[in-house]
Design a protein around this motif. Structure first.
Motif, short mmCIF file in Angstrom:
data_model
loop_
_atom_site.label_atom_id
_atom_site.label_comp_id
_atom_site.label_asym_id
_atom_site.label_seq_id
_atom_site.Cartn_x
_atom_site.Cartn_y
_atom_site.Cartn_z
N ILE A 18 0.85 -1.19 0.00
CA ILE A 18 0.00 0.00 0.00
C ILE A 18 0.88 1.24 0.00
CG2 ILE A 18 -1.76 1.30 1.26
CD1 ILE A 18 -2.58 -1.43 2.53
N PHE A 19 0.64 2.13 -0.95
CA PHE A 19 1.33 3.41 -1.02
C PHE A 19 0.32 4.51 -0.73
CE2 PHE A 19 3.97 0.68 -3.60
CZ PHE A 19 5.27 1.11 -3.35
N ASN A 20 0.58 5.30 0.29
CA ASN A 20 -0.27 6.44 0.62
C ASN A 20 0.45 7.73 0.21
OD1 ASN A 20 -2.40 4.93 1.87
ND2 ASN A 20 -1.04 4.60 3.61
N MET A 21 -0.16 8.46 -0.71
CA MET A 21 0.47 9.67 -1.23
C MET A 21 0.20 10.82 -0.29
SD MET A 21 1.92 8.36 -3.80
CE MET A 21 2.56 9.85 -4.56
N CYS A 22 1.14 11.02 0.61
CA CYS A 22 1.07 12.12 1.56
C CYS A 22 1.63 13.38 0.90
CB CYS A 22 1.81 11.75 2.83
SG CYS A 22 1.15 10.29 3.68
N SER A 23 2.41 14.15 1.60
CA SER A 23 2.94 15.40 1.06
C SER A 23 3.99 15.93 2.02
CB SER A 23 1.80 16.43 0.92
OG SER A 23 2.30 17.73 0.65
N ILE A 24 4.85 16.81 1.50
CA ILE A 24 5.73 17.54 2.40
C ILE A 24 4.91 18.28 3.45
CG2 ILE A 24 7.29 19.54 2.48
CD1 ILE A 24 8.61 16.92 1.57
N ALA A 25 3.66 18.65 3.06
CA ALA A 25 2.75 19.31 4.00
C ALA A 25 2.33 18.39 5.14
CB ALA A 25 1.52 19.81 3.26
N SER A 26 2.64 17.09 5.04
CA SER A 26 2.39 16.15 6.13
C SER A 26 3.47 16.25 7.20
CB SER A 26 2.38 14.72 5.61
OG SER A 26 1.42 14.52 4.62
N LEU A 27 4.60 16.86 6.86
CA LEU A 27 5.78 16.87 7.72
C LEU A 27 6.08 18.23 8.33
CD1 LEU A 27 8.16 14.80 5.42
CD2 LEU A 27 6.77 13.95 7.33
#
Length: 235
Positions: free
Chosen positions: A135-144
């Motif tokens: 499973i790949f969840n496309m997060c973001s730099i905005a997640s960090l």
């Protein structure tokens, strides 16, 4: 492999679809996106370019629970194991918590978090039973890292990162891999007309390359996080 990709008709979803289709294995794809016309055009093009592949497509709004679950059950109806699931459906609405329009947080949570939660929940028992899948969840730099004008979007992406981390812990004993992907700015349709020089951004293909490589490691290795930024840093 049997590959499920949401938000597949453009941007990172499109690039990831093209990357997997380009190899010689003849994968089966199960693609979804909100715009039926755009999705059909891309699926038809992908099938024509890569005749070894089998491209199945289903138009739906992944932010709506009933539609997300209908897509999941449509995938299961093919009676094939899900080898790769890319939770890529998402939306970006800029703004600040103090002044963004009413309802933006709910919208961002629905599209950026619940879409992955709804779909994964239906597919997961079958992946656990098969003791395989990634499973790949496309997060973001905005997640960090919080940033100005991130608002509800950043909140939803932090939540998606939390979902991914919990899922990783839960699935370790079941041989199902989980990878959170944290891309910085990549040139996609959302940047078109922004005035930003495309050379300042990553290519969507850069993210696709990393997802593809991660999916081809041995069963004994799991990349938990992929963080990519433009060479000159975040915008």
């Amino acid at each position: 492999m049997n590959i499920v990709i949401t938000g597949a008709s453009k941007g990172l979803g499109k690039a990831i679809s093209e990357k997997f289709a380009a190899d010689k294995q003849g994968h089966s794809f199960f693609l979804c996106a909100r715009n039926a016309e755009t999705l059909k055009a891309f699926a038809t093009e992908l099938q024509a370019r890569f005749p070894r592949t089998t491209v199945n497509f289903y138009a739906c709004d992944m932010g709506v629970k009933a539609e997300a679950e209908a897509f999941a059950n449509w995938v299961l109806g093919f009676n094939k194991p899900v080898d790769i699931l890319v939770n890529n459906a998402g939306q970006f609405v800029p703004g600040s918590i103090s002044n963004e329009p009413e309802g933006v947080l709910e919208q961002m949570i629905q599209v950026n978090l619940y879409s992955a939660y709804y779909l994964t929940r239906v597919l997961l028992p079958h992946m656990i039973q098969a003791r395989q899948g990634h499973i790949f969840n496309m997060c973001s730099i905005a997640s960090l890292k919080a940033y100005d004008n991130g608002g509800a979007y950043s909140i939803s992406k932090y939540a998606l990162a939390g979902f991914s981390r919990n899922l990783r812990e839960e699935l370790k004993p079941h041989q199902v891999k989980v990878t959170a992907v944290y891309p910085g700015a990549a040139y996609t349709d959302s940047w078109s007309g922004s005035g930003v020089d495309p050379q300042r951004l990553m290519d969507a293909g850069d993210i696709a390359e990393m997802v593809y490589a991660t999916a081809h490691l041995s069963p004994r290795a799991c990349v938990e996080d992929i963080i990519l930024r433009p060479q000159l840093g975040d915008l």
